[in-house]
Write a protein that holds these residues in place. Structure first.
Motif, short mmCIF file in Angstrom:
data_model
loop_
_atom_site.label_atom_id
_atom_site.label_comp_id
_atom_site.label_asym_id
_atom_site.label_seq_id
_atom_site.Cartn_x
_atom_site.Cartn_y
_atom_site.Cartn_z
N ASP A 8 0.85 -1.20 0.00
CA ASP A 8 0.00 0.00 0.00
C ASP A 8 0.88 1.25 0.00
O ASP A 8 1.92 1.29 0.64
N LEU A 9 0.43 2.28 -0.74
CA LEU A 9 1.19 3.54 -0.78
C LEU A 9 1.16 4.20 0.60
O LEU A 9 0.10 4.35 1.19
N ARG A 10 2.32 4.57 1.09
CA ARG A 10 2.41 5.26 2.38
C ARG A 10 3.43 6.38 2.28
O ARG A 10 4.42 6.26 1.55
N LYS A 11 3.20 7.43 3.04
CA LYS A 11 4.12 8.57 3.10
C LYS A 11 4.71 8.60 4.51
O LYS A 11 4.02 8.25 5.48
N PHE A 12 5.97 9.00 4.64
CA PHE A 12 6.59 9.07 5.97
C PHE A 12 7.22 10.45 6.15
O PHE A 12 8.12 10.82 5.41
N VAL A 13 6.71 11.19 7.10
CA VAL A 13 7.19 12.56 7.34
C VAL A 13 7.92 12.60 8.68
O VAL A 13 7.42 12.09 9.67
N SER A 214 2.37 0.80 8.66
CA SER A 214 3.14 0.37 7.49
C SER A 214 4.45 -0.23 8.00
O SER A 214 4.79 -0.07 9.18
N PRO A 215 5.21 -0.90 7.14
CA PRO A 215 6.49 -1.46 7.62
C PRO A 215 7.39 -0.40 8.24
O PRO A 215 8.10 -0.67 9.21
N MET A 216 7.36 0.83 7.73
CA MET A 216 8.20 1.90 8.28
C MET A 216 7.76 2.29 9.69
O MET A 216 8.58 2.53 10.57
N THR A 217 6.45 2.37 9.89
CA THR A 217 5.98 2.79 11.22
C THR A 217 6.07 1.64 12.22
O THR A 217 6.30 1.86 13.40
N ASP A 218 5.92 0.40 11.73
CA ASP A 218 5.99 -0.76 12.64
C ASP A 218 7.34 -0.84 13.36
O ASP A 218 7.42 -1.12 14.55
N ALA A 251 12.51 6.39 23.27
CA ALA A 251 11.21 5.70 23.15
C ALA A 251 10.16 6.67 22.63
O ALA A 251 9.38 6.34 21.72
N SER A 252 10.15 7.86 23.18
CA SER A 252 9.17 8.88 22.75
C SER A 252 9.41 9.27 21.29
O SER A 252 8.46 9.45 20.52
N LEU A 253 10.69 9.38 20.92
CA LEU A 253 11.03 9.73 19.52
C LEU A 253 10.52 8.65 18.56
O LEU A 253 9.85 8.95 17.56
N HIS A 254 10.83 7.38 18.87
CA HIS A 254 10.36 6.29 18.01
C HIS A 254 8.82 6.26 17.94
O HIS A 254 8.24 6.09 16.88
N ALA A 255 8.19 6.43 19.10
CA ALA A 255 6.72 6.40 19.13
C ALA A 255 6.16 7.56 18.30
O ALA A 255 5.17 7.39 17.58
N GLY A 256 6.81 8.71 18.39
CA GLY A 256 6.35 9.88 17.63
C GLY A 256 6.47 9.66 16.13
O GLY A 256 5.56 10.01 15.36
N LEU A 257 7.59 9.09 15.71
CA LEU A 257 7.77 8.82 14.28
C LEU A 257 6.71 7.83 13.79
O LEU A 257 6.22 7.92 12.67
N ALA A 258 6.38 6.87 14.67
CA ALA A 258 5.36 5.88 14.30
C ALA A 258 3.97 6.54 14.20
O ALA A 258 3.31 6.47 13.16
N PHE A 259 3.55 7.21 15.26
CA PHE A 259 2.16 7.68 15.26
C PHE A 259 1.94 8.90 14.38
O PHE A 259 0.83 9.11 13.87
N SER A 260 2.99 9.70 14.19
CA SER A 260 2.80 10.86 13.32
C SER A 260 2.47 10.41 11.90
O SER A 260 1.82 11.13 11.14
N ASN A 261 2.90 9.20 11.55
CA ASN A 261 2.69 8.69 10.20
C ASN A 261 1.61 7.61 10.10
O ASN A 261 1.07 7.38 9.01
N ALA A 262 1.33 6.92 11.20
CA ALA A 262 0.31 5.86 11.17
C ALA A 262 -0.97 6.31 11.86
O ALA A 262 -1.97 5.62 11.83
N SER A 263 -0.92 7.48 12.50
CA SER A 263 -2.00 8.03 13.33
C SER A 263 -2.27 7.13 14.55
O SER A 263 -1.48 6.24 14.87
N LEU A 264 -3.39 7.38 15.22
CA LEU A 264 -3.62 6.76 16.53
C LEU A 264 -4.92 5.97 16.50
O LEU A 264 -5.24 5.37 15.48
N GLY A 265 -5.65 5.96 17.59
CA GLY A 265 -6.86 5.15 17.63
C GLY A 265 -7.76 5.56 18.77
O GLY A 265 -7.73 6.72 19.22
N ALA A 266 -8.53 4.60 19.26
CA ALA A 266 -9.59 4.91 20.23
C ALA A 266 -9.06 5.42 21.56
O ALA A 266 -9.73 6.21 22.23
#
Ligand code: FE2
Length: 379
Positions: A8-13, A214-218, A251-266
């Protein structure tokens, strides 16, 4: 079950960032590199009292950059505070912003940036990709390890009129550079370390099970969980240990890179609703909701939750129980009722959470009644 394809097409910022001991003192050099002549230094009274705003001010002065301090910011920054900061930015004819503090000053600084460049009220930007004019250059220096506002394309602002938090999501909210220094973390009180740490863990877990992962955010989400689980309890036991604090910052940096690009949830949709209505600490809201959302979502992404459960360890039967045990090791033992939430408030809380943009990427589609039930379990 969510069907994901790694094709799937994904963008990573991601922003440019510098991490390591002493990064904070590079503020002046980078402000000058960005051509900043008059800076709005956005912070809050606590960070100022701890000396970190002063240290950044010294760095700016040494580089020959003038600045005005704006610190009229509370936890859960209000739209009124953003607009007061915008007035200060325009009155002082600033051409750049330096934010030093936790999520509240950084989100407020992002808000000031877009409100001043578009000359519009901050509440008009609610939602995804609704910022028409890029913000002025922004340098972020976090003094907590959790919000990840220093790397994310999110800003969360409280709409006082509606007693709701609004989410603004835009690439223009990604800072131009973030200076990640473990030293300011050493003055964080114990409770703030725990709450912001649970925010980190919630970001990582929600990004990992998000239907926009995505694989990048995982990669980043999993590493964030590992680091948070191993370093947080140790950093709370030894708050002045720079290596442990740095691990929580990573940990916060990695989590930020993940959620800024994969978004969050409930968890975040419900935490925003709760924090807006009751003015509670964001990390604490997440901490009290996380295990209950994990239990409700489990069937929709069971493989992923099982992997999360293995990282959380704790020898528990389910990933949700692992999360519950982990927050208790950080000293967070309360419930929603304990922080003043009443059962008759749940329908309104659920309606606001249902409308939050973070709900879109939750692995399971939740109706208002489902959300109300989850709040009920957390009471
Ligand atoms: Fe968060």
């Amino acid at each position: 079950m969510i069907q994901r394809s790694q094709l799937d097409l994904r963008k990573f910022v991601a922003p440019e960032f510098i991490c390591g001991y002493g990064a904070l003192h590079l503020a002046g050099r980078y402000a000058r590199n960005f051509g900043m002549k008059q800076v709005l230094l956005v912070t809050d009274p606590g960070v100022r009292a701890a000396g970190w705003a002063g240290a950044v001010g010294e760095s700016l002065a040494e580089a020959g950059v003038s600045f005005t301090v704006f610190d009229s910011i509370s936890a859960n920054p209000r739209s009124r505070q953003v607009m007061a900061g915008t007035e200060a930015y325009l009155a002082e004819e600033c051409n750049g912003i330096v934010a030093v503090g936790g999520g509240s000053p950084m989100d407020c600084a992002k808000g000031i940036g877009i409100a001043s460049s578009s000359m519009r009220d901050i509440l008009t930007f609610e939602g995804v990709d609704r910022v028409p004019v890029p913000a002025p250059p922004l340098i972020c220096i976090p003094t907590t390890a959790g919000s990840s506002a220093d790397v994310s394309q999110f800003a969360i602002i409280t709409d006082e009129g509606r007693k709701r938090k609004i989410a603004i999501v835009s690439k223009t909210l990604v800072p131009d550079i973030s200076l990640l220094d473990p030293e300011p973390l050493t003055t964080m009180p114990r409770e703030l370390t725990a709450d912001t740490g649970m925010d980190t863990l919630s970001h990582a877990i929600e990004a990992y099970v998000s239907n926009a992962s995505s694989p990048m955010t995982d990669v980043h989400a999993l590493e964030a969980m590992r680091l948070a689980v191993s370093a947080l309890p140790a950093a709370m036991a030894e708050p002045e240990d720079l290596n442990l604090r740095f691990s929580t910052l990573l940990a916060s940096l990695h989590a930020g890179l993940a959620f800024s690009n994969a978004s969050l949830g409930a968890v975040h949709a419900m935490a925003h609703s709760l924090g807006g209505a009751y003015d509670l600490a964001h990390g604490r809201c997440n901490a009290l909701l996380l295990e209950h959302v994990m239990a409700a979502n489990y069937e929709a992404a069971s493989d992923r939750y099982d992997r999360i459960g293995a990282i959380l360890g704790q020898g528990r039967a389910t990933p949700a129980e692992g999360a519950a045990a982990f927050r208790k090791t950080l000293g967070i033992t309360g419930t929603l009722a304990g922080v003043g939430v009443r059962e008759d408030a749940l329908p309104a809380l659920a309606a606001a959470a249902h409308a939050d943009p973070c709900m879109v990427t939750n692995p399971r589609s939740l109706a208002c009644e489902d959300i109300e039930r989850i709040y009920g379990h957390a009471l």
